[in-house]
Write a protein that holds these residues in place. Sequence first.
Motif, PDB file in Angstrom:
ATOM      1  N   UNK A  24      13.315  -0.017   4.580  1.00 15.66           N
ATOM      2  CA  UNK A  24      13.069  -0.623   5.895  1.00 15.66           C
ATOM      3  C   UNK A  24      11.578  -0.629   6.223  1.00 15.66           C
ATOM      4  N   UNK A  25      10.924   0.503   6.001  1.00 12.62           N
ATOM      5  CA  UNK A  25       9.496   0.603   6.301  1.00 12.62           C
ATOM      6  C   UNK A  25       8.683  -0.280   5.356  1.00 12.62           C
ATOM      7  N   UNK A  26       9.139  -0.414   4.116  1.00 14.01           N
ATOM      8  CA  UNK A  26       8.473  -1.257   3.126  1.00 14.01           C
ATOM      9  C   UNK A  26       8.449  -2.707   3.601  1.00 14.01           C
ATOM     10  N   UNK A  27       9.611  -3.224   4.010  1.00 14.84           N
ATOM     11  CA  UNK A  27       9.673  -4.615   4.468  1.00 14.84           C
ATOM     12  C   UNK A  27       8.990  -4.791   5.827  1.00 14.84           C
ATOM     13  N   UNK A  28       9.056  -3.747   6.654  1.00  9.97           N
ATOM     14  CA  UNK A  28       8.340  -3.747   7.933  1.00  9.97           C
ATOM     15  C   UNK A  28       6.849  -3.955   7.696  1.00  9.97           C
ATOM     16  N   UNK A  29       6.278  -3.209   6.746  1.00  9.72           N
ATOM     17  CA  UNK A  29       4.846  -3.313   6.451  1.00  9.72           C
ATOM     18  C   UNK A  29       4.495  -4.680   5.878  1.00  9.72           C
ATOM     19  N   UNK A  30       5.369  -5.228   5.032  1.00  8.12           N
ATOM     20  CA  UNK A  30       5.101  -6.540   4.445  1.00  8.12           C
ATOM     21  C   UNK A  30       5.097  -7.624   5.516  1.00  8.12           C
ATOM     22  N   UNK A  31       6.098  -7.605   6.394  1.00  7.55           N
ATOM     23  CA  UNK A  31       6.230  -8.673   7.384  1.00  7.55           C
ATOM     24  C   UNK A  31       5.156  -8.628   8.456  1.00  7.55           C
ATOM     25  N   UNK A  32       4.545  -7.487   8.661  1.00 11.40           N
ATOM     26  CA  UNK A  32       3.455  -7.439   9.641  1.00 11.40           C
ATOM     27  C   UNK A  32       2.112  -7.739   8.991  1.00 11.40           C
ATOM     28  N   UNK A  33       2.008  -7.610   7.657  1.00 12.08           N
ATOM     29  CA  UNK A  33       0.725  -7.769   6.999  1.00 12.08           C
ATOM     30  C   UNK A  33       0.530  -9.072   6.238  1.00 12.08           C
ATOM     31  N   UNK A 144       8.199  10.562   2.115  1.00 11.21           N
ATOM     32  CA  UNK A 144       8.792   9.470   1.349  1.00 11.21           C
ATOM     33  C   UNK A 144       8.801   8.172   2.140  1.00 11.21           C
ATOM     34  N   UNK A 145       9.017   8.275   3.450  1.00  9.22           N
ATOM     35  CA  UNK A 145       9.028   7.072   4.286  1.00  9.22           C
ATOM     36  C   UNK A 145       7.645   6.450   4.363  1.00  9.22           C
ATOM     37  N   UNK A 146       6.621   7.289   4.530  1.00 10.99           N
ATOM     38  CA  UNK A 146       5.280   6.766   4.777  1.00 10.99           C
ATOM     39  C   UNK A 146       4.596   6.214   3.534  1.00 10.99           C
ATOM     40  N   UNK A 147       5.034   6.619   2.341  1.00 12.38           N
ATOM     41  CA  UNK A 147       4.420   6.010   1.166  1.00 12.38           C
ATOM     42  C   UNK A 147       4.885   4.573   0.983  1.00 12.38           C
ATOM     43  N   UNK A 148       5.822   4.129   1.827  1.00  9.11           N
ATOM     44  CA  UNK A 148       6.221   2.718   1.792  1.00  9.11           C
ATOM     45  C   UNK A 148       5.045   1.809   2.127  1.00  9.11           C
ATOM     46  N   UNK A 149       4.128   2.286   2.978  1.00 10.89           N
ATOM     47  CA  UNK A 149       2.989   1.453   3.380  1.00 10.89           C
ATOM     48  C   UNK A 149       2.047   1.201   2.209  1.00 10.89           C
ATOM     49  N   UNK A 150       1.537   2.263   1.518  1.00 13.88           N
ATOM     50  CA  UNK A 150       0.701   1.975   0.355  1.00 13.88           C
ATOM     51  C   UNK A 150       1.440   1.239  -0.749  1.00 13.88           C
ATOM     52  N   UNK A 151       2.747   1.522  -0.916  1.00 11.84           N
ATOM     53  CA  UNK A 151       3.519   0.788  -1.922  1.00 11.84           C
ATOM     54  C   UNK A 151       3.578  -0.698  -1.586  1.00 11.84           C
ATOM     55  N   UNK A 156       2.978  -5.995  -2.573  1.00 14.29           N
ATOM     56  CA  UNK A 156       3.028  -7.260  -1.844  1.00 14.29           C
ATOM     57  C   UNK A 156       1.760  -8.086  -1.992  1.00 14.29           C
ATOM     58  N   UNK A 157       0.622  -7.452  -2.257  1.00 13.29           N
ATOM     59  CA  UNK A 157      -0.622  -8.215  -2.341  1.00 13.29           C
ATOM     60  C   UNK A 157      -0.580  -9.253  -3.465  1.00 13.29           C
ATOM     61  N   UNK A 158      -0.284  -8.854  -4.714  1.00 13.68           N
ATOM     62  CA  UNK A 158      -0.187  -9.886  -5.749  1.00 13.68           C
ATOM     63  C   UNK A 158       0.990 -10.833  -5.539  1.00 13.68           C
ATOM     64  N   UNK A 159       2.103 -10.317  -4.972  1.00 13.93           N
ATOM     65  CA  UNK A 159       3.263 -11.173  -4.709  1.00 13.93           C
ATOM     66  C   UNK A 159       2.919 -12.254  -3.698  1.00 13.93           C
ATOM     67  N   UNK A 160       2.240 -11.865  -2.605  1.00 16.75           N
ATOM     68  CA  UNK A 160       1.871 -12.840  -1.579  1.00 16.75           C
ATOM     69  C   UNK A 160       0.919 -13.884  -2.146  1.00 16.75           C
TER      70      UNK A 160
END
Length: 446
Positions: A24-33, A144-151, A156-160
């Motif tokens: 959830x946090x992983x996709x949260x970070x992607x959709x805001x960034x 474990x939750x917060x490493x979703x942001x650096x992950x 997501x950077x190369x994917x985007x």
Amino acid sequence: MTLDIHKRVERKLLLHVASLVFLLYFFFAIDRGNIGFAALQMNDALGLSAEVFGWGSGLFTLAYLLFQAPNAELLRRLGASRGFAIIACAWGLVSTSTAFVPDQFWFLVNRFALGVAEAGFHAFMIYYISRIFPKRVRGLAVGLSFIAVPCSMIIASPLSGALLGVDWAGFHGWQSLFILEGVPSVLMGLLCLKLIPDTPADAKFLTEQERTWLIEELGTVSDKSAESSALGNIREAAFNPLVWALGFVLFTMVLAINVMTIWMPLMIRQVSGAGNLAVGALNSLPWITFSIGCLLAGRSSDKVKDRATPLRVSVAIATLGFFLSAALQEANTVLAFAAFLLACLGAGGAQGVFWALAMQLLEGRAAAAAFAMITVVGSGSGVFAHPLIGNLHDSTGSFGGVVWTLAAFYVAAFATLHWISRARTPGTPDDSTNGLQPNATPVIDK
């Protein structure tokens, strides 16, 4: 037998719950960034000026801060499965809809709506971890939750960048980016309805014996806080000095993350003169050390009774690293970068322990509102950070002043944590109020 049970329960919680929160946090970070990557094409397609694009970021931040506490209270009342489902589907749909905005006006409306949709998720996530995980494993769960942001930054950077080259069914690359990165959040939200347990009693992946042990370990079967007043909880959190002190510490940590997220590539380029590929590779190292610090400190804090100590140690390491990095920038760029990595290790450690400490200090009916208020204060550094960094760079011609500023803020954060440790006094259960106790260690609902 009891030892075997607690190991089995903690392992299952990390596998079945922490992994879902991570996603959830992983996709949260992607959709805001992902707006930053989409802007490479979207601004020209919609005729967005830099000023309008900046207004969009400002409106997003405004909505995110304004609706943080009300949304956290709403999610608390809905419960974990419905709450996570609704908010993930909401931000996923709004992010996806960005692909269809026709002009500047609707772009601004969309950014404000995304701020509203995402507000409250972070605070509710922390609140939920405090309600489902035993104390001895909360630090690891938060880490474990917060490493979703650096992950998300690494993946997501190369994917985007790749999605910007995908044109299909009449959609341009920037539209493909929002659609293909927004839909997974919606799907994840729908999965939450089935996979996220509202309470320990709802954890079907546990045996009956394991559920009984977890309920006894947490000390409560039902959440009495659902009956409390949302406005009263927000007011109680807003007038708690401990909330503001913790908010300032988070403000400092988010300030460092803002520097890492936005300004790190430019800092590396200016200091090293490296090319694009080298800058990209070097830019991943601070996030890797940040993640290591987050996991190590979070896990180690689970083994001690007073989480304030590992948090102060992490802040001290970050402070030392920033001071050394600033002092060595002119003399030795390699050592300056190594010192910055040390600072990132400490900053990650602080991030991993901070919310575990907040959960230890703030319990009871107003905890979700308190976490939301802390998030509001901490997120406020996003409004403050970028103009400050830009002005410091323009006035000095280098990023040395930025690193000195980070060091100064971490010194202040260390002093604040010292005050928190001295101000806390042993609390006693108070089931009549079931709320927050300023300057105390509440043990309510226990």
